[in-house]
Scaffold this motif. Sequence first.
Motif, PDB file in Angstrom:
ATOM      1  N   LEU A 106      15.600  25.767  31.389  1.00  0.00           N
ATOM      2  CA  LEU A 106      15.828  24.662  30.468  1.00  0.00           C
ATOM      3  C   LEU A 106      15.780  23.333  31.217  1.00  0.00           C
ATOM      4  N   PHE A 107      16.383  23.278  32.379  1.00  0.00           N
ATOM      5  CA  PHE A 107      16.354  22.066  33.202  1.00  0.00           C
ATOM      6  C   PHE A 107      14.905  21.690  33.539  1.00  0.00           C
ATOM      7  N   GLY A 108      14.107  22.684  33.901  1.00  0.00           N
ATOM      8  CA  GLY A 108      12.693  22.415  34.198  1.00  0.00           C
ATOM      9  C   GLY A 108      11.958  21.854  32.989  1.00  0.00           C
ATOM     10  N   ALA A 109      12.213  22.410  31.825  1.00  0.00           N
ATOM     11  CA  ALA A 109      11.552  21.932  30.600  1.00  0.00           C
ATOM     12  C   ALA A 109      12.002  20.512  30.266  1.00  0.00           C
ATOM     13  N   VAL A 110      13.293  20.224  30.424  1.00  0.00           N
ATOM     14  CA  VAL A 110      13.798  18.880  30.147  1.00  0.00           C
ATOM     15  C   VAL A 110      13.202  17.880  31.132  1.00  0.00           C
ATOM     16  N   ARG A 111      13.077  18.262  32.388  1.00  0.00           N
ATOM     17  CA  ARG A 111      12.489  17.359  33.386  1.00  0.00           C
ATOM     18  C   ARG A 111      11.028  17.060  33.051  1.00  0.00           C
ATOM     19  N   LEU A 112      10.285  18.068  32.603  1.00  0.00           N
ATOM     20  CA  LEU A 112       8.898  17.830  32.191  1.00  0.00           C
ATOM     21  C   LEU A 112       8.842  16.903  30.983  1.00  0.00           C
ATOM     22  N   LEU A 113       9.733  17.112  30.036  1.00  0.00           N
ATOM     23  CA  LEU A 113       9.802  16.243  28.864  1.00  0.00           C
ATOM     24  C   LEU A 113      10.161  14.808  29.262  1.00  0.00           C
ATOM     25  N   GLN A 114      11.093  14.668  30.180  1.00  0.00           N
ATOM     26  CA  GLN A 114      11.444  13.332  30.673  1.00  0.00           C
ATOM     27  C   GLN A 114      10.231  12.651  31.318  1.00  0.00           C
ATOM     28  N   ALA A 115       9.508  13.371  32.149  1.00  0.00           N
ATOM     29  CA  ALA A 115       8.339  12.799  32.824  1.00  0.00           C
ATOM     30  C   ALA A 115       7.295  12.356  31.802  1.00  0.00           C
ATOM     31  N   ALA A 116       7.120  13.163  30.753  1.00  0.00           N
ATOM     32  CA  ALA A 116       6.111  12.846  29.737  1.00  0.00           C
ATOM     33  C   ALA A 116       6.534  11.660  28.867  1.00  0.00           C
ATOM     34  N   LEU A 118       9.334   9.352  29.537  1.00  0.00           N
ATOM     35  CA  LEU A 118       9.869   8.185  30.248  1.00  0.00           C
ATOM     36  C   LEU A 118       8.918   7.631  31.303  1.00  0.00           C
ATOM     37  N   GLY A 119       7.984   8.465  31.723  1.00  0.00           N
ATOM     38  CA  GLY A 119       7.128   8.100  32.846  1.00  0.00           C
ATOM     39  C   GLY A 119       7.710   8.651  34.135  1.00  0.00           C
ATOM     40  N   LEU A 120       6.870   8.853  35.115  1.00  0.00           N
ATOM     41  CA  LEU A 120       7.298   9.487  36.362  1.00  0.00           C
ATOM     42  C   LEU A 120       8.342   8.654  37.111  1.00  0.00           C
ATOM     43  N   GLY A 121       8.198   7.328  37.110  1.00  0.00           N
ATOM     44  CA  GLY A 121       9.136   6.485  37.845  1.00  0.00           C
ATOM     45  C   GLY A 121      10.545   6.567  37.291  1.00  0.00           C
ATOM     46  N   THR A 122      10.681   6.383  35.991  1.00  0.00           N
ATOM     47  CA  THR A 122      12.007   6.423  35.361  1.00  0.00           C
ATOM     48  C   THR A 122      12.585   7.830  35.414  1.00  0.00           C
ATOM     49  N   ALA A 123      11.751   8.838  35.216  1.00  0.00           N
ATOM     50  CA  ALA A 123      12.231  10.226  35.249  1.00  0.00           C
ATOM     51  C   ALA A 123      12.723  10.621  36.636  1.00  0.00           C
ATOM     52  N   ALA A 124      12.243   9.927  37.671  1.00  0.00           N
ATOM     53  CA  ALA A 124      12.653  10.244  39.037  1.00  0.00           C
ATOM     54  C   ALA A 124      13.978   9.605  39.426  1.00  0.00           C
ATOM     55  N   GLU A 125      14.510   8.719  38.580  1.00  0.00           N
ATOM     56  CA  GLU A 125      15.783   8.060  38.878  1.00  0.00           C
ATOM     57  C   GLU A 125      16.929   9.083  38.853  1.00  0.00           C
ATOM     58  N   PRO A 126      17.908   8.931  39.746  1.00  0.00           N
ATOM     59  CA  PRO A 126      19.037   9.870  39.777  1.00  0.00           C
ATOM     60  C   PRO A 126      19.773   9.995  38.443  1.00  0.00           C
ATOM     61  N   THR A 127      19.874   8.909  37.672  1.00  0.00           N
ATOM     62  CA  THR A 127      20.577   9.007  36.387  1.00  0.00           C
ATOM     63  C   THR A 127      19.830   9.918  35.418  1.00  0.00           C
ATOM     64  N   ALA A 128      18.497   9.816  35.395  1.00  0.00           N
ATOM     65  CA  ALA A 128      17.701  10.684  34.513  1.00  0.00           C
ATOM     66  C   ALA A 128      17.798  12.136  34.973  1.00  0.00           C
ATOM     67  N   GLN A 129      17.739  12.356  36.276  1.00  0.00           N
ATOM     68  CA  GLN A 129      17.852  13.712  36.805  1.00  0.00           C
ATOM     69  C   GLN A 129      19.221  14.309  36.486  1.00  0.00           C
ATOM     70  N   ALA A 130      20.266  13.498  36.639  1.00  0.00           N
ATOM     71  CA  ALA A 130      21.620  13.983  36.343  1.00  0.00           C
ATOM     72  C   ALA A 130      21.771  14.313  34.865  1.00  0.00           C
TER      73      ALA A 130
END
Length: 141
Positions: A106-116, A118-130
């Motif tokens: 589920l975490f992997g799927a959410v991270r892919l959704l975030q990247a798609a 929010l964009g790679l830069g914003t998705a890479a921020e610690p707050t988005a990852q958390a």
Amino acid sequence: RLMLAAAATLMVGYSMIDANSLYADAVDFHGHGGGLAEAADTFNASWLGGVMPPFNLGGVRVLALWFVFTGCLTYWFASRGELSCHRCWALRHVASGIWVAAQRPLFGAVRLLQAATLGLGTAAEPTAQADAFYYSAYLVT
């Protein structure tokens, strides 16, 4: 006995994480524990005088205690020969440990959704990852 030996090994790992404060919000996410935890911790500090432990730390410790408790009852009922109770508690014990593995896809799927979205830069921020990590954990738990 084999199941409890494996569970004991997991708890040694958890104990090392706890003793060294190696939780994800501190180590991986630069102090960000996700939006829900930050809101709960702010409420605790503002309205309760900080009497509660940090939200995520309290949660993981409760889950660890539940894991140990269900393991002990699983063993206790087996040793008494009460196999139907043993099976019920063994199922609870396995379920209380498998949430860690279940949250990973589920975490992997959410991270892919975030990247798609929010964009790679914003998705890479610690707050988005958390947020992705902890909301996945809350949902699975």
